[in-house]
Write a protein that holds these residues in place. Structure first.
Motif, PDB file in Angstrom:
ATOM      1  N   HIS A  81      51.453  14.569  -2.325  1.00  0.00           N
ATOM      2  CA  HIS A  81      50.175  14.699  -1.636  1.00  0.00           C
ATOM      3  C   HIS A  81      50.207  15.783  -0.564  1.00  0.00           C
ATOM      4  O   HIS A  81      49.273  16.564  -0.421  1.00  0.00           O
ATOM      5  N   GLY A  82      51.311  15.829   0.170  1.00  0.00           N
ATOM      6  CA  GLY A  82      51.421  16.809   1.260  1.00  0.00           C
ATOM      7  C   GLY A  82      52.544  17.801   1.013  1.00  0.00           C
ATOM      8  O   GLY A  82      53.636  17.414   0.601  1.00  0.00           O
ATOM      9  N   VAL A  83      52.269  19.078   1.245  1.00  0.00           N
ATOM     10  CA  VAL A  83      53.272  20.125   1.102  1.00  0.00           C
ATOM     11  C   VAL A  83      53.291  20.921   2.406  1.00  0.00           C
ATOM     12  O   VAL A  83      52.233  21.344   2.873  1.00  0.00           O
ATOM     13  N   LEU A  84      54.452  21.095   2.988  1.00  0.00           N
ATOM     14  CA  LEU A  84      54.553  21.905   4.203  1.00  0.00           C
ATOM     15  C   LEU A  84      55.338  23.176   3.892  1.00  0.00           C
ATOM     16  O   LEU A  84      56.505  23.111   3.514  1.00  0.00           O
ATOM     17  N   ILE A  85      54.668  24.309   4.014  1.00  0.00           N
ATOM     18  CA  ILE A  85      55.326  25.604   3.789  1.00  0.00           C
ATOM     19  C   ILE A  85      55.602  26.196   5.169  1.00  0.00           C
ATOM     20  O   ILE A  85      54.671  26.526   5.906  1.00  0.00           O
ATOM     21  N   ALA A  86      56.877  26.261   5.506  1.00  0.00           N
ATOM     22  CA  ALA A  86      57.238  26.560   6.892  1.00  0.00           C
ATOM     23  C   ALA A  86      58.225  27.715   6.980  1.00  0.00           C
ATOM     24  O   ALA A  86      59.033  27.927   6.082  1.00  0.00           O
ATOM     25  N   GLY A  87      58.145  28.446   8.085  1.00  0.00           N
ATOM     26  CA  GLY A  87      59.097  29.529   8.336  1.00  0.00           C
ATOM     27  C   GLY A  87      58.409  30.677   9.054  1.00  0.00           C
ATOM     28  O   GLY A  87      57.186  30.694   9.182  1.00  0.00           O
ATOM     29  N   PRO A  88      59.193  31.643   9.525  1.00  0.00           N
ATOM     30  CA  PRO A  88      58.620  32.751  10.290  1.00  0.00           C
ATOM     31  C   PRO A  88      57.608  33.574   9.491  1.00  0.00           C
ATOM     32  O   PRO A  88      57.683  33.604   8.256  1.00  0.00           O
ATOM     33  N   ALA A  89      56.694  34.221  10.181  1.00  0.00           N
ATOM     34  CA  ALA A  89      55.743  35.128   9.537  1.00  0.00           C
ATOM     35  C   ALA A  89      56.511  36.268   8.869  1.00  0.00           C
ATOM     36  O   ALA A  89      57.595  36.638   9.306  1.00  0.00           O
ATOM     37  N   GLY A  90      55.956  36.792   7.785  1.00  0.00           N
ATOM     38  CA  GLY A  90      56.563  37.961   7.148  1.00  0.00           C
ATOM     39  C   GLY A  90      57.469  37.612   5.983  1.00  0.00           C
ATOM     40  O   GLY A  90      58.092  38.490   5.396  1.00  0.00           O
ATOM     41  N   LEU A  91      57.548  36.310   5.629  1.00  0.00           N
ATOM     42  CA  LEU A  91      58.465  35.905   4.568  1.00  0.00           C
ATOM     43  C   LEU A  91      57.739  35.393   3.319  1.00  0.00           C
ATOM     44  O   LEU A  91      58.354  34.800   2.444  1.00  0.00           O
ATOM     45  N   GLY A  92      56.417  35.578   3.251  1.00  0.00           N
ATOM     46  CA  GLY A  92      55.701  35.275   2.009  1.00  0.00           C
ATOM     47  C   GLY A  92      55.157  33.857   1.890  1.00  0.00           C
ATOM     48  O   GLY A  92      54.797  33.428   0.794  1.00  0.00           O
ATOM     49  N   LYS A  93      55.051  33.137   3.014  1.00  0.00           N
ATOM     50  CA  LYS A  93      54.551  31.750   2.960  1.00  0.00           C
ATOM     51  C   LYS A  93      53.114  31.661   2.470  1.00  0.00           C
ATOM     52  O   LYS A  93      52.759  30.824   1.666  1.00  0.00           O
ATOM     53  N   ARG A  94      52.273  32.545   3.019  1.00  0.00           N
ATOM     54  CA  ARG A  94      50.838  32.451   2.704  1.00  0.00           C
ATOM     55  C   ARG A  94      50.576  32.818   1.250  1.00  0.00           C
ATOM     56  O   ARG A  94      49.721  32.237   0.593  1.00  0.00           O
ATOM     57  N   GLU A  95      51.320  33.771   0.748  1.00  0.00           N
ATOM     58  CA  GLU A  95      51.194  34.157  -0.656  1.00  0.00           C
ATOM     59  C   GLU A  95      51.647  32.995  -1.545  1.00  0.00           C
ATOM     60  O   GLU A  95      51.062  32.739  -2.599  1.00  0.00           O
ATOM     61  N   PHE A  96      52.679  32.283  -1.096  1.00  0.00           N
ATOM     62  CA  PHE A  96      53.166  31.131  -1.848  1.00  0.00           C
ATOM     63  C   PHE A  96      52.082  30.051  -1.895  1.00  0.00           C
ATOM     64  O   PHE A  96      51.785  29.494  -2.965  1.00  0.00           O
ATOM     65  N   ASN A 109      63.757  40.875   9.033  1.00  0.00           N
ATOM     66  CA  ASN A 109      62.587  40.252   8.414  1.00  0.00           C
ATOM     67  C   ASN A 109      61.932  41.258   7.446  1.00  0.00           C
ATOM     68  O   ASN A 109      61.385  42.270   7.869  1.00  0.00           O
ATOM     69  N   PRO A 110      61.988  40.984   6.141  1.00  0.00           N
ATOM     70  CA  PRO A 110      61.519  41.994   5.179  1.00  0.00           C
ATOM     71  C   PRO A 110      60.023  42.298   5.279  1.00  0.00           C
ATOM     72  O   PRO A 110      59.627  43.454   5.148  1.00  0.00           O
ATOM     73  N   GLY A 111      59.196  41.272   5.516  1.00  0.00           N
ATOM     74  CA  GLY A 111      57.753  41.504   5.629  1.00  0.00           C
ATOM     75  C   GLY A 111      57.437  42.385   6.829  1.00  0.00           C
ATOM     76  O   GLY A 111      56.644  43.328   6.747  1.00  0.00           O
TER      77      GLY A 111
END
Ligand SMILES: [Zn+2]
Length: 330
Positions: A30-45, A207-209
């Motif tokens: 039901h719940g998914v938490l996509i966590a980590g620093p900006a620039g690592l592709g979280k939002r695209e995921f 940070n690659p992003g």
């Protein structure tokens, strides 16, 4: 725009496979938490996950087909079973600086309704750490009483600021800094020359992003300016107000990305006993550097709101001045 499968960065590819399998087997939590620093592709995921959930003709690799009715509605932004929760306007038409309880309640109401197209209903809350306490409580209730067929995706650059009760109710996808070689390879695949990839990665503290964002000639010049400003403020040879005014006028967003990364790098160099560019003289104050890094990222998020960007930048740079203990300038 690039195809969906290109949006998943290599360091999240194995996580993607897990989710593709879960969707295929209808075993999505039901719940998914996509966590980590900006620039690592979280939002695209998160976007790829939503696209995949709403697609009725998913590809073998788990990605959305891009052509079915669900995909067409989703890319037009009109899919009735996809909900986004983010900063919103208040009654006076002014964007809020937090996600409020009414937004979460409205989402919960939508999630108990049946799917309009007969498939998953999916919500993305981003940035979820912008919820105030009441909103967080409301979200916790929603997570505790899962609606069949509903997925709530939480995106956070600062997961530790979320209540532990919310974190524990979610399956987690952690976006972590990839090994240097993987980051470098990703930049080379984006057309950067090896020397530039290396220089940008140094600038972005790995940070690659952020490195990609800093790879242009103009960006590198800007990065040098920002680093010089921070060093000069730290040394007491430049007033915070002077830099704040300049930053406010021109590319404040990118400057904050650069500043945050530069300070992160300085913290790392201090932590490993090296010398760093700012010559900070407060020993053992890594915690404060980390807090400033968080704060710079938060100010950057708030640039899109009508909060006074000039004042936020001034506060931020004054904090930097206070943090960096001063040596007499000769
Ligand atoms: Zn499709």
């Amino acid at each position: 725009m690039s195809a969906a499968h290109e949006a998943i960065v290599p360091w999240l590819a194995s996580a993607w496979q897990v989710w593709a399998n879960r969707l295929a087997q209808q075993r999505v939590p039901h719940g998914v938490l996509i966590a980590g620093p900006a620039g690592l592709g979280k939002r695209e995921f998160a976007a790829a996950l939503a696209a995949s959930a709403l697609c009725t003709d998913r590809r073998a690799d788990g990605h959305a087909c891009g052509a079915c009715r669900g995909c067409r509605l989703r890319s037009a932004g009109t899919h009735p079973d996809r909900y986004g929760v983010t900063y919103e306007l208040n009654d006076r038409g002014v964007p809020r600086s937090e996600i409020v309880v009414a937004q979460i309640r409205e989402l919960s109401t939508k999630l108990v309704q049946t799917s309009q197209l007969g498939g998953w209903r999916i919500a993305i809350i981003d940035p979820v750490d912008a919820m105030n306490a009441a909103a967080a409580n409301a979200l916790l209730k929603t997570l505790e009483e899962p609606e069949p067929g509903a997925i709530i995706v939480l995106v956070s650059d600062e997961p530790m600021s979320l209540p532990a009760t919310i974190r524990s109710r979610c399956q987690r996808v952690d976006a972590r800094f990839p090994p240097r070689a993987a980051a470098r390879e990703w930049l080379l695949a984006r057309g950067l020359e090896p020397a530039l990839a290396d220089a940008s990665l140094d600038l972005a503290a790995g940070n690659p992003g952020a490195a990609l964002a800093l790879a242009g000639k103009a960006e590198r010049a800007l990065a040098q300016e920002v680093t010089r400003d921070l060093a000069a403020i730290a040394a007491g040879s430049m007033r915070a107000a002077e830099a704040a005014a300049r930053w406010h006028k021109d590319q404040a967003d990118l400057r904050l990305v650069i500043a945050a990364q530069a300070v992160r790098l300085a913290a790392w160099q201090r932590a490993t006993g090296g010398s760093e560019v700012f010559g900070l003289t407060v020993p053992g104050d890594l915690h404060k550097l980390g807090a400033w890094w968080d704060r710079a990222n938060r100010v950057r998020e708030q640039l899109a709101t009508p909060l006074r960007a000039d004042l936020m930048l001034l506060d931020l740079l004054r904090e930097w001045r206070a943090l960096a203990s001063v040596q007499p300038v000769r």
